[in-house]
Design an enzyme around this catalytic site. Sequence first.
Site, PDB file in Angstrom:
ATOM      1  N   GLU A   1      -3.814   7.554  -4.278  1.00 41.70           N
ATOM      2  CA  GLU A   1      -4.207   7.063  -5.610  1.00 41.70           C
ATOM      3  C   GLU A   1      -5.509   7.715  -6.059  1.00 41.70           C
ATOM      4  O   GLU A   1      -6.406   7.908  -5.236  1.00 41.70           O
ATOM      5  CB  GLU A   1      -4.358   5.540  -5.567  1.00 41.70           C
ATOM      6  CG  GLU A   1      -3.038   4.855  -5.286  1.00 41.70           C
ATOM      7  CD  GLU A   1      -3.158   3.344  -5.065  1.00 41.70           C
ATOM      8  OE1 GLU A   1      -4.263   2.799  -5.228  1.00 41.70           O
ATOM      9  OE2 GLU A   1      -2.128   2.736  -4.742  1.00 41.70           O
TER      10      GLU A   1
ATOM     11  N   ARG B   1       0.871  -1.163   0.000  1.00 46.13           N
ATOM     12  CA  ARG B   1       0.000   0.000   0.000  1.00 46.13           C
ATOM     13  C   ARG B   1       0.913   1.218   0.000  1.00 46.13           C
ATOM     14  O   ARG B   1       1.993   1.192   0.618  1.00 46.13           O
ATOM     15  CB  ARG B   1      -0.895   0.037   1.257  1.00 46.13           C
ATOM     16  CG  ARG B   1      -2.045  -0.957   1.250  1.00 46.13           C
ATOM     17  CD  ARG B   1      -3.129  -0.572   0.242  1.00 46.13           C
ATOM     18  NE  ARG B   1      -4.250  -1.487   0.246  1.00 46.13           N
ATOM     19  CZ  ARG B   1      -4.408  -2.513  -0.593  1.00 46.13           C
ATOM     20  NH1 ARG B   1      -3.491  -2.767  -1.501  1.00 46.13           N
ATOM     21  NH2 ARG B   1      -5.485  -3.272  -0.532  1.00 46.13           N
TER      22      ARG B   1
ATOM     23  N   HIS C   1      -1.532   0.415  -9.688  1.00 50.56           N
ATOM     24  CA  HIS C   1      -2.187  -0.535  -8.767  1.00 50.56           C
ATOM     25  C   HIS C   1      -2.839  -1.684  -9.552  1.00 50.56           C
ATOM     26  O   HIS C   1      -4.050  -1.911  -9.457  1.00 50.56           O
ATOM     27  CB  HIS C   1      -3.226   0.182  -7.893  1.00 50.56           C
ATOM     28  CG  HIS C   1      -3.566  -0.571  -6.646  1.00 50.56           C
ATOM     29  ND1 HIS C   1      -3.917   0.036  -5.467  1.00 50.56           N
ATOM     30  CD2 HIS C   1      -3.626  -1.910  -6.389  1.00 50.56           C
ATOM     31  CE1 HIS C   1      -4.171  -0.872  -4.544  1.00 50.56           C
ATOM     32  NE2 HIS C   1      -4.006  -2.074  -5.090  1.00 50.56           N
TER      33      HIS C   1
HETATM   34  P1  NAP Z   1      -0.747 -11.791   4.766  1.00 51.26           P
HETATM   35  O1  NAP Z   1      -0.726 -13.211   4.361  1.00 51.26           O
HETATM   36  O2  NAP Z   1      -1.564 -11.359   5.912  1.00 51.26           O
HETATM   37  O3  NAP Z   1       0.772 -11.340   4.994  1.00 51.26           O
HETATM   38  C1  NAP Z   1       1.111 -10.113   5.544  1.00 51.26           C
HETATM   39  C2  NAP Z   1       2.523 -10.186   6.107  1.00 51.26           C
HETATM   40  O4  NAP Z   1       2.904  -8.893   6.608  1.00 51.26           O
HETATM   41  C3  NAP Z   1       2.688 -11.163   7.251  1.00 51.26           C
HETATM   42  O5  NAP Z   1       3.875 -11.869   7.048  1.00 51.26           O
HETATM   43  C4  NAP Z   1       2.807 -10.288   8.499  1.00 51.26           C
HETATM   44  O6  NAP Z   1       3.618 -10.954   9.449  1.00 51.26           O
HETATM   45  C5  NAP Z   1       3.469  -9.040   7.909  1.00 51.26           C
HETATM   46  N1  NAP Z   1       3.183  -7.836   8.687  1.00 51.26           N
HETATM   47  C6  NAP Z   1       1.964  -7.406   9.108  1.00 51.26           C
HETATM   48  N2  NAP Z   1       2.112  -6.272   9.807  1.00 51.26           N
HETATM   49  C7  NAP Z   1       3.436  -5.982   9.829  1.00 51.26           C
HETATM   50  C8  NAP Z   1       4.206  -4.945  10.420  1.00 51.26           C
HETATM   51  N3  NAP Z   1       3.641  -3.970  11.146  1.00 51.26           N
HETATM   52  N4  NAP Z   1       5.558  -4.967  10.237  1.00 51.26           N
HETATM   53  C9  NAP Z   1       6.131  -5.949   9.529  1.00 51.26           C
HETATM   54  N5  NAP Z   1       5.454  -6.964   8.948  1.00 51.26           N
HETATM   55  C10 NAP Z   1       4.120  -6.974   9.100  1.00 51.26           C
HETATM   56  O7  NAP Z   1      -1.232 -10.870   3.556  1.00 51.26           O
HETATM   57  P2  NAP Z   1      -1.081 -11.141   1.982  1.00 51.26           P
HETATM   58  O8  NAP Z   1      -2.227 -11.929   1.495  1.00 51.26           O
HETATM   59  O9  NAP Z   1       0.302 -11.622   1.691  1.00 51.26           O
HETATM   60  O10 NAP Z   1      -1.259  -9.621   1.444  1.00 51.26           O
HETATM   61  C11 NAP Z   1      -0.391  -8.615   1.895  1.00 51.26           C
HETATM   62  C12 NAP Z   1      -0.843  -7.237   1.426  1.00 51.26           C
HETATM   63  O11 NAP Z   1      -0.490  -7.043   0.068  1.00 51.26           O
HETATM   64  C13 NAP Z   1      -2.348  -6.953   1.444  1.00 51.26           C
HETATM   65  O12 NAP Z   1      -2.812  -6.647   2.742  1.00 51.26           O
HETATM   66  C14 NAP Z   1      -2.438  -5.751   0.509  1.00 51.26           C
HETATM   67  O13 NAP Z   1      -2.247  -4.542   1.226  1.00 51.26           O
HETATM   68  C15 NAP Z   1      -1.254  -5.964  -0.452  1.00 51.26           C
HETATM   69  N6  NAP Z   1      -1.711  -6.308  -1.795  1.00 51.26           N
HETATM   70  C16 NAP Z   1      -1.514  -5.432  -2.809  1.00 51.26           C
HETATM   71  C17 NAP Z   1      -1.949  -5.751  -4.090  1.00 51.26           C
HETATM   72  C18 NAP Z   1      -1.736  -4.813  -5.218  1.00 51.26           C
HETATM   73  O14 NAP Z   1      -2.569  -4.786  -6.131  1.00 51.26           O
HETATM   74  N7  NAP Z   1      -0.650  -4.069  -5.252  1.00 51.26           N
HETATM   75  C19 NAP Z   1      -2.611  -6.948  -4.330  1.00 51.26           C
HETATM   76  C20 NAP Z   1      -2.799  -7.823  -3.272  1.00 51.26           C
HETATM   77  C21 NAP Z   1      -2.335  -7.491  -2.001  1.00 51.26           C
HETATM   78  P3  NAP Z   1       3.533 -10.619  11.017  1.00 51.26           P
HETATM   79  O15 NAP Z   1       2.081 -10.664  11.392  1.00 51.26           O
HETATM   80  O16 NAP Z   1       4.376 -11.665  11.643  1.00 51.26           O
HETATM   81  O17 NAP Z   1       4.138  -9.253  11.165  1.00 51.26           O
HETATM   82  C1  8YV Z   2      -7.344  -5.119  -5.399  1.00 56.63           C
HETATM   83  C2  8YV Z   2      -5.427  -5.217  -3.837  1.00 56.63           C
HETATM   84  O1  8YV Z   2      -7.690  -5.516  -6.625  1.00 56.63           O
HETATM   85  O2  8YV Z   2      -6.203  -7.295  -3.063  1.00 56.63           O
HETATM   86  C3  8YV Z   2      -5.711  -6.201  -2.775  1.00 56.63           C
HETATM   87  O3  8YV Z   2      -5.396  -5.900  -1.603  1.00 56.63           O
HETATM   88  O4  8YV Z   2      -4.804  -4.220  -3.625  1.00 56.63           O
HETATM   89  C4  8YV Z   2      -5.903  -5.483  -5.211  1.00 56.63           C
HETATM   90  O5  8YV Z   2      -5.757  -6.832  -5.501  1.00 56.63           O
HETATM   91  C5  8YV Z   2      -7.594  -3.675  -5.278  1.00 56.63           C
HETATM   92  O6  8YV Z   2      -7.559  -3.327  -3.927  1.00 56.63           O
HETATM   93  C6  8YV Z   2      -8.934  -3.295  -5.858  1.00 56.63           C
HETATM   94  O7  8YV Z   2      -9.829  -2.918  -4.899  1.00 56.63           O
END
Ligand code: NAP
Ligand code: 8YV
Length: 323
Positions: free
Chosen positions: A263, A234, A281
């Site tokens: 954004e 994010r 994004h």
């Molecule tokens: P997840 O399985 O919950 O993994 C999140 C990781 O972050 C965990 O390893 C957690 O470990 C760590 N974490 C949480 N808070 C933290 C902190 N304060 N400091 C350091 N590490 C921390 O989530 P995920 O499914 O992998 O998704 C992660 C994130 O990616 C989503 O929440 C979203 O914001 C982002 N994302 C972006 C896109 C995009 O389109 N760009 C798409 C999908 C997801 P600990 O709890 O041990 O700290």
């Molecule tokens: C979403 C994302 O598509 O899954 C997330 O956390 O950032 C993207 O995959 C986006 O947030 C659209 O709402």
Amino acid sequence: MSTDTITKILTIGTFFPSVNSDLQKSFTVVECPNRTDVEKLSPEQCNEIEGLATFGWAPADLIEKFPNLKLISSFGVGYDGVDADHATSNGILVTHTPDVLNDDVANTTIVLILATMRRIIAQDKYLREGRWVTEGNAPLTKSIRGKKVGIVGLGRIGDAIAEKLSVFQCETVYHSRNEKPDVTYRYYENLIEMAHDCDVLVVITPGGPATNKLINRDVMNALGSEGTLINVARGTVVDESEMVKALQDGRLGAAGLDVFEDEPNVPEELFSMENVVLTPHVASATWETRQAMSDLVVENLVSYFSNGTVETPVPECVDLHGA
Ligand code: NAP
Ligand code: 8YV
């Protein structure tokens, strides 16, 4: 059956057409394509809404509008725009769409790392501007092979990124709040120490207050003038104005960014930087993955209102009935 007795679901945002047509098989659907359309709903209409499908947006004041709301089904794995604590304290379940997007988000991350380190956008521009003809071969770039990559947030997606990086013989290390028991990658409790040791830092934590500006000036200085920062988490997780300054001063080597603080607004200073690759994004934005995410949004609603259970609750509400 009269439509008055059928559960009413509100959709906020422009979903794939399948979402509304699938929901209409089981529910009466009220559509608000834009967030501002919610303001046009009468109190009587709001009273009737029991389920909400949303694009990661449900602040407390929105939740308050619907006194009979039971489930918020959010599109996306990140739900920093949904007040999950407020929802659960009012007995409302929240679901999201984890796992189905891991592969495409991890692929986008690899693309961003390669595009940034190999300066693909700048190389394309060099050719199109005729500079290959007038100036000769383009400048050399850095290889990804064998580089040390630090993953900030080794969760579902971070793990998928680490697996893909092994193909490039990268050394993967990670930082998160807790050491993961089942992985062999080196754990750094100290983020600055990890950034100092790495060539590439990949940020893939959730957003929200706990990670706000986690990647600050000190972390970027530690990554350094030869380092590459990749943010697919994010925009709020990186101190964006400090990042712009670090890139301008040459204290940070390069950046590949899919997410931004405000954004769709992106700091214009980044537009002219050849060491920066920007995407709007789109990490999960393939037809296939967005369809899988859409299907999960519907499945959670259908499952909850038919048998009281949901597929993918957010951690805050696992103790609530039905999760
Ligand atoms: P997840 O399985 O919950 O993994 C999140 C990781 O972050 C965990 O390893 C957690 O470990 C760590 N974490 C949480 N808070 C933290 C902190 N304060 N400091 C350091 N590490 C921390 O989530 P995920 O499914 O992998 O998704 C992660 C994130 O990616 C989503 O929440 C979203 O914001 C982002 N994302 C972006 C896109 C995009 O389109 N760009 C798409 C999908 C997801 P600990 O709890 O041990 O700290
Ligand atoms: C979403 C994302 O598509 O899954 C997330 O956390 O950032 C993207 O995959 C986006 O947030 C659209 O709402």
